[in-house]
Design a protein around this motif. Structure first.
Motif, PDB file in Angstrom:
ATOM      1  N   ASN A 114       0.941  -1.163  -7.372  1.00 36.85           N
ATOM      2  CA  ASN A 114      -0.247  -0.800  -8.141  1.00 36.85           C
ATOM      3  C   ASN A 114      -0.114   0.667  -8.584  1.00 36.85           C
ATOM      4  OD1 ASN A 114      -1.407  -3.352  -7.555  1.00 36.85           O
ATOM      5  ND2 ASN A 114      -2.133  -2.574  -5.579  1.00 36.85           N
ATOM      6  N   GLU A 170       0.822  -1.218   0.000  1.00 31.78           N
ATOM      7  CA  GLU A 170       0.000   0.000   0.000  1.00 31.78           C
ATOM      8  C   GLU A 170       0.858   1.271   0.000  1.00 31.78           C
ATOM      9  OE1 GLU A 170      -0.335  -1.803   4.265  1.00 31.78           O
ATOM     10  OE2 GLU A 170      -0.227  -2.482   2.168  1.00 31.78           O
ATOM     11  N   THR A 225       1.209   9.341   1.671  1.00 33.83           N
ATOM     12  CA  THR A 225       0.005   9.240   0.856  1.00 33.83           C
ATOM     13  C   THR A 225       0.350   9.753  -0.535  1.00 33.83           C
ATOM     14  OG1 THR A 225      -0.786  11.461   1.392  1.00 33.83           O
ATOM     15  CG2 THR A 225      -1.473   9.653   2.860  1.00 33.83           C
ATOM     16  N   SER A 227       2.475   1.577  -3.561  1.00 37.52           N
ATOM     17  CA  SER A 227       1.423   1.939  -4.524  1.00 37.52           C
ATOM     18  C   SER A 227       1.077   3.421  -4.434  1.00 37.52           C
ATOM     19  CB  SER A 227       0.167   1.086  -4.280  1.00 37.52           C
ATOM     20  OG  SER A 227       0.432  -0.287  -4.522  1.00 37.52           O
ATOM     21  N   GLU A 228       1.112   3.996  -3.232  1.00 35.44           N
ATOM     22  CA  GLU A 228       0.894   5.438  -3.080  1.00 35.44           C
ATOM     23  C   GLU A 228       2.016   6.222  -3.765  1.00 35.44           C
ATOM     24  OE1 GLU A 228      -1.672   7.191  -1.473  1.00 35.44           O
ATOM     25  OE2 GLU A 228      -2.673   5.244  -1.459  1.00 35.44           O
TER      26      GLU A 228
END
Length: 534
Positions: A351, A325, A427, A328-329
């Motif tokens: 991702n 995660e 983020t 991916s950010e």
């Protein structure tokens, strides 16, 4: 030949003479490296020494994963330990990072944190217990030790992060030179040079040299904690080793402090000013060099960036420890910028990866940082990457992950050359904002360019400095004239506590004598003035 011609040749003759007198013919160097990223630095130094005609012998363990048994520029001695040193497991630091991130993100209880901290100290103790066995295995191999004596080495070059080589050097009665930033207790300066905690940030505490009162308190606490860990967790393993082979008259910590030369991988362009010693030579950035042309594939990708240029990202092998995660950010933020991105990435593919981002498992980092189209460098704040960035004048977005990376990044921030992003708070939005700030705020590039100019403005390249002092030690069979003997003093003598107590006692005695004398005189005077009774 005319007089003018002879005068023109004189500088050349002098230069050649100086070079000839400053070299050592066929010196023999015994090397005790530390595996992992430390080996990258050591390997460069011994490669250079080999190129100058010196014979290099490297002591390695059978489970080493960076230090190869066969290499064209050194011979090796492979020692088989009862069990592999923990840090020789390639996944050790990745697993450690994953646990650290999990604790920081989820918020562990006090008991959970203390359990993790105790486990970390236990692992640290185990690492040094395993490392100390290197010397045991060597000492117990009488044939090997006799072979080392018969080789007649000139100097021992070692990384004191795992200092078993210090004990072997003492047995062989050879001068020692440290390729160092870290020792058992943290940053090397704290072992060899005065380190006032009032303005010298201690290892593990990210602060500048301009500390508030609260920061000075925390800095002292960290210093005491580091000292206690070193004395009670790390050093006992080496103390037992020294006691076993040399008796109680030899002190391990004195052997560590008694190195002839310290090649300190530090440059005061980045480091805060602090006291130093005459046997410390500063070689920060000694691995830096001009860039070479890229491969045709990389050059084509870089050129396709047009006027926007490209961004380089590398978190080393530790990127495997980042949750999907988080990566991916980062990928999503990269996808929104016009620059191309070259990202050294191992592990699961992120991702949200944009068409502008190229993932590679390896890249010529120095050559890419020196490319004219480079705009910024995203890194974890490791020592090598930071100095290469300074050398080439590339501003940084830093994501510190472990150990000294937080301190390195703080130093860059204080100098206005980097923007930090906390890994647990990344983020897409805040990472994108950090990139845009570094790209569009000219102060970052101005600051790093100034650091680059200062770093390059030296009479000698840091690698040449390292070679010079190594050969100096060979020529002169040591450098005791540069080494203070203060480390052999008792703590109360070092800090003049005994002198202060003596002077205080003398002051008390003088005060007592003066007060007693005045009292005696007053009493006599009062008796003389007392009126006689009728």
């Amino acid at each position: 030949m005319g007089t003018i011609s002879r005068l023109c040749l004189l500088p050349l003759v002098v230069s050649v003479s100086l070079l000839m007198t400053s070299s050592v013919q066929g010196g023999k160097v015994l090397v005790f490296p530390v595996d992992g990223s430390h080996w990258v630095n050591m390997n460069l130094l011994i490669q250079t020494l080999h190129d100058r005609g010196h014979e290099i012998t490297v002591v390695r363990t059978a489970t080493s994963w960076y230090i190869k048994e066969n290499a064209p520029h050194y011979h090796s001695i492979t020692i088989t330990l009862p069990e592999a040193i923990v840090i020789e497991d390639q996944d050790f630091f990745v697993t450690f990072l994953m646990r650290m991130i999990a604790i920081q993100r989820k918020g562990a209880s006090l008991i959970g944190f203390l359990n993790f901290y105790w486990e970390m100290l236990s692992t640290l103790s185990k690492i040094h217990q395993q490392a100390s066995l290197l010397a045991v295995e060597m000492f117990e191999n009488k044939t090997l030790m006799q072979s080392l004596r018969d080789t007649h080495f000139d100097v021992v070059l070692l990384d004191p992060g795992l200092p078993a080589g210090v004990v072997v050097a003492h047995e062989l009665k050879l001068p020692t030179i440290f390729n160092v930033r870290w020792v058992t207790s943290g940053e090397g300066h704290f072992v060899v040079a005065p380190s006032p905690t009032s303005y010298v940030p201690t290892s593990g505490y990210a602060a500048s040299d301009k500390m508030t009162f609260v920061q000075r308190v925390l800095n002292l606490v960290h210093y005491v904690l580091n000292t206690c860990i070193d004395r009670f967790i790390v050093c006992p393993h080496y103390d037992k080793l020294v006691e076993r082979y040399f008796g109680s008259a030899v002190n391990f910590y004195h052997l560590l402090q008694g190195a002839d030369i310290w090649l300190m991988r530090v440059d005061f362009v980045l480091e805060f000013p602090r006291p130093t010693m005459p046997n410390i030579a500063y070689i920060g950035g000694f691995q830096c060099k001009p860039s070479k042309p890229l491969s045709s594939e990389l050059e084509e990708f870089v050129q396709s960036s047009g006027e926007h240029g490209f961004i380089l990202m590398s978190l080393g092998t530790l990127v495997k420890g980042l949750p999907l995660e988080i990566t991916s950010e980062i990928a999503a933020a990269f996808a929104q910028i016009p620059q191309k991105v070259i990202w050294r990435h191992v592990g699961e593919r992120p991702n949200n990866l944009g068409n502008n981002t190229l993932l590679v498992k390896w890249m010529p980092q120095n050559d890419l940082l020196g490319h004219p189209k480079i705009k910024a460098f995203v890194a974890h704040g490791g020592n090598n990457g930071i100095y290469e960035s300074i050398y080439h004048g590339v501003p940084m977005i830093c994501i510190p992950l472990l150990f000294d990376q937080f301190e390195n990044v703080l130093r860059l921030e204080v100098r206005g050359a980097a923007k930090r992003v906390e890994v647990t708070k990344i983020t897409q939005q805040n990472f994108l904002e950090a990139i845009q700030e570094v790209l569009h705020n000219p102060s970052y590039r101005t600051s790093i360019k100034r650091l680059s100019a200062l770093h390059r403005d030296k009479p000698m390249h840091p690698l040449d400095t390292a070679v010079y002092w190594t050969e100096f030690l060979m020529r002169n069979k040591g450098a005791s004239h540069l080494r203070t003997e203060s480390y052999k003093m008792h703590w109360y003598a070092y800090y003049s506590v005994d002198v202060i107590c003596f002077l205080f006692a003398v002051l008390l005695m003088l005060t007592a004598v003066v007060v007693g004398s005045l009292r005696f005189l007053c009493l006599r005077l009062c008796r003389r003035r007392k009126p006689k009774q009728a």
